[in-house]
Write an enzyme that holds these catalytic residues in place. Sequence first.
Site, mmCIF file in Angstrom:
data_model
loop_
_atom_site.group_PDB
_atom_site.id
_atom_site.type_symbol
_atom_site.label_atom_id
_atom_site.label_comp_id
_atom_site.label_asym_id
_atom_site.label_seq_id
_atom_site.Cartn_x
_atom_site.Cartn_y
_atom_site.Cartn_z
ATOM 1 N N CYS A 145 0.832 -1.189 -0.035
ATOM 2 C CA CYS A 145 0.348 -0.038 -0.055
ATOM 3 C C CYS A 145 0.928 1.235 0.184
ATOM 4 C CB CYS A 145 -0.798 0.439 1.429
ATOM 5 S SG CYS A 145 -1.641 -1.700 0.713
ATOM 6 N N HIS A 172 -3.235 7.480 2.792
ATOM 7 C CA HIS A 172 -3.532 6.027 2.383
ATOM 8 C C HIS A 172 -5.477 5.779 2.706
ATOM 9 C CE1 HIS A 172 -3.736 2.023 1.128
ATOM 10 N NE2 HIS A 172 -3.346 1.223 2.704
ATOM 11 N N ASN A 188 -9.802 0.219 0.210
ATOM 12 C CA ASN A 188 -8.396 0.210 0.245
ATOM 13 C C ASN A 188 -7.957 -0.331 -1.553
ATOM 14 O OD1 ASN A 188 -6.009 -0.330 0.531
ATOM 15 N ND2 ASN A 188 -6.115 -0.491 2.175
HETATM 16 N N1 ACO Z 1 -18.096 -8.209 10.324
HETATM 17 C C1 ACO Z 1 -18.197 -8.452 11.696
HETATM 18 N N2 ACO Z 1 -16.964 -8.585 12.960
HETATM 19 C C2 ACO Z 1 -16.012 -9.259 11.982
HETATM 20 C C3 ACO Z 1 -15.517 -8.490 11.079
HETATM 21 C C4 ACO Z 1 -16.609 -8.482 10.000
HETATM 22 N N3 ACO Z 1 -16.619 -8.389 8.822
HETATM 23 N N4 ACO Z 1 -14.077 -8.610 11.031
HETATM 24 C C5 ACO Z 1 -13.643 -9.096 12.249
HETATM 25 N N5 ACO Z 1 -14.490 -9.152 12.872
HETATM 26 C C6 ACO Z 1 -15.232 -9.198 14.338
HETATM 27 C C7 ACO Z 1 -13.586 -10.346 14.475
HETATM 28 O O1 ACO Z 1 -14.094 -11.572 14.441
HETATM 29 C C8 ACO Z 1 -14.009 -10.172 16.467
HETATM 30 O O2 ACO Z 1 -14.759 -10.902 16.845
HETATM 31 P P1 ACO Z 1 -14.545 -11.516 18.973
HETATM 32 O O3 ACO Z 1 -14.418 -9.912 19.285
HETATM 33 O O4 ACO Z 1 -15.857 -12.226 18.607
HETATM 34 O O5 ACO Z 1 -13.210 -12.554 17.729
HETATM 35 C C9 ACO Z 1 -13.822 -8.634 16.201
HETATM 36 O O6 ACO Z 1 -15.190 -8.213 15.186
HETATM 37 C C10 ACO Z 1 -13.231 -7.198 16.410
HETATM 38 O O7 ACO Z 1 -12.374 -8.038 15.572
HETATM 39 P P2 ACO Z 1 -10.490 -7.140 15.061
HETATM 40 O O8 ACO Z 1 -10.083 -7.793 13.749
HETATM 41 O O9 ACO Z 1 -10.039 -6.429 16.780
HETATM 42 O O10 ACO Z 1 -11.333 -5.687 14.859
HETATM 43 P P3 ACO Z 1 -11.029 -4.276 14.177
HETATM 44 O O11 ACO Z 1 -11.317 -3.480 15.151
HETATM 45 O O12 ACO Z 1 -9.066 -4.094 14.308
HETATM 46 O O13 ACO Z 1 -11.391 -4.143 12.567
HETATM 47 C C11 ACO Z 1 -10.012 -4.042 10.885
HETATM 48 C C12 ACO Z 1 -10.630 -4.897 12.236
HETATM 49 C C13 ACO Z 1 -10.971 -3.231 10.107
HETATM 50 C C14 ACO Z 1 -9.523 -5.085 9.437
HETATM 51 C C15 ACO Z 1 -9.169 -3.200 11.793
HETATM 52 O O14 ACO Z 1 -8.149 -3.727 12.130
HETATM 53 C C16 ACO Z 1 -7.952 -2.553 10.891
HETATM 54 O O15 ACO Z 1 -8.145 -1.500 10.066
HETATM 55 N N6 ACO Z 1 -6.471 -2.536 10.422
HETATM 56 C C17 ACO Z 1 -6.234 -1.581 9.386
HETATM 57 C C18 ACO Z 1 -5.779 -2.703 8.232
HETATM 58 C C19 ACO Z 1 -4.595 -1.301 7.172
HETATM 59 O O16 ACO Z 1 -4.446 -0.775 7.602
HETATM 60 N N7 ACO Z 1 -3.696 -2.416 6.953
HETATM 61 C C20 ACO Z 1 -2.763 -1.762 6.056
HETATM 62 C C21 ACO Z 1 -2.737 -1.452 4.619
HETATM 63 S S1 ACO Z 1 -3.224 -3.060 4.180
HETATM 64 C C22 ACO Z 1 -2.051 -3.186 2.269
HETATM 65 O O17 ACO Z 1 -0.742 -3.430 2.886
HETATM 66 C C23 ACO Z 1 -2.497 -4.586 1.511
#
Ligand code: ACO
Length: 321
Positions: A114, A248, A278
Site C-alpha cells: 500500500c 492512504h 482500500n
Molecule cells: N464483520 C463483523 N465482525 C467482524 C468482521 C466483520 N467484517 N471482521 C472481524 N470481525 C470481528 C472479529 O472476529 C472480532 O470478533 P471477536 O471479538 O468475537 O473475536 C471482532 O470483530 C473484532 O475484530 P478486530 O480484528 O479486533 O477488529 P478491528 O476493530 O481491529 O477492525 C479492521 C478490523 C477493520 C481490519 C482493522 O483492524 C484495520 O483496519 N486494520 C488495519 C488495516 C491496514 O491498515 N492495513 C494496512 C494496509 S493494507 C496493505 O498493505 C495491503
Amino acid sequence: MTVYAKVIGTGGYLPEAIKTNEDISKTVDTSDEWIFERTGIKKRHIAADDETASSMAEIAAKQAIEAAAIDANDIDLIIVSTGTPDNVYPSTACLLQHRLGNKKAVAFDIQAACSGSVFSLDIATQYIKSGAAKTVLIVGAEICSRIVDWTDRGTCILFGDGAAAMLLQASEEAGVLSTHIHSDGGFEELLKCPNPQAASDKTAEQGYISMKGNEVFKVAVNTLGKIVDETLTANNLDKSAIDWLVPHQANSRIIAATAKKLKMSMEQVVLTLEEQGNTSSASVLLAFNTAVRDGRIQRGQVVLLEAFGAGFTWGSALIKY
Ligand code: ACO
C-alpha cells in the site's frame, strides 16, 4: 539552481462494477453497520474480467498526459506500483509503456504494497533531482478483488480496485519538498499475500491476502504519527503550514488519528475510502487526483501524502502543488 519534481498532471480510473457492504453481507457474516463503523467504507469498485492492472493504468495515465498537455514520448521514466501485475514478467510498467506508444522511457515495476505510491514518488523525485530523468510517470494499479479471499470477513470488506497516475517534471518552481520512505521486513506474518506461482506446494490460500488486522492497526497508527513528525521536522514547518492531508485510504480511524496529530479538521483531509475502499498503492494517487480535479487542492498549496502497508513499508511526501 534547485531542481524540483513538479506535479504536472494527474489521472484516475475506477472500474464500473460496485460491490456494497450489503452485497458482502450476503456472503459472509458481517453487516453494513459493522463495516462502516470500524472502517469508514461503504462500497468498492470491482474490475471486470477483461480488465488488468495495465489496462486500468493506461486509462489513468492517458488522463494525466492530457492534463499535463505533453506527448507520451516526452516521458523518460515509467514506474508502476502493483501487487497484482498482469504477469510476473514483463513488468506492468513495460506493458503500459507499449500501450502509451512510448519508445523512450525506462519502465519498471516496484512492490511496496500500500505504500507503493509514496515509494514511486520518492524514486521519481530522486531521478528528477539528480538529472537522470526529466519527465516521470508514476502509476498505482491494483486489482485487489482477485487476491482477496471473499470468505474472509476480516479482509474482504476492506479492498477495492482502481488505478491512478501522476506526472512529475523537472522544474525551477517548488514541487515535491521532501519524501521519506521506510521499511521493516519483520512483519510478514501480520500482513501478507504469498505468490502461488513461485511456491513448490501450491494451495488455493497461497494467492490470498491474510492479515492480523488489529495488530496492523496499532502499528499503522503509531508509525504514521512518527512519519508526520519526521516530515515536518525535515522541512522545518509547523503543522499549520499543511493545507491538505492525502492519506492512504485503509481505515477512517487510522486517518482520523493522523489528522488529530496534525491538529487538522477532517475538512482538510481528502477521503475516498467510503466510495472506494482500500485500493492499496492506487489509493493515495486516486485521492490526490480526486481533490485536484474537484478543485480542492489548488496550485501553491502544501499537501502531505502518507501511506502504510505490508512489509511493513511506510512513507510520506510533502508537495507544494
Ligand atoms: N464483520 C463483523 N465482525 C467482524 C468482521 C466483520 N467484517 N471482521 C472481524 N470481525 C470481528 C472479529 O472476529 C472480532 O470478533 P471477536 O471479538 O468475537 O473475536 C471482532 O470483530 C473484532 O475484530 P478486530 O480484528 O479486533 O477488529 P478491528 O476493530 O481491529 O477492525 C479492521 C478490523 C477493520 C481490519 C482493522 O483492524 C484495520 O483496519 N486494520 C488495519 C488495516 C491496514 O491498515 N492495513 C494496512 C494496509 S493494507 C496493505 O498493505 C495491503
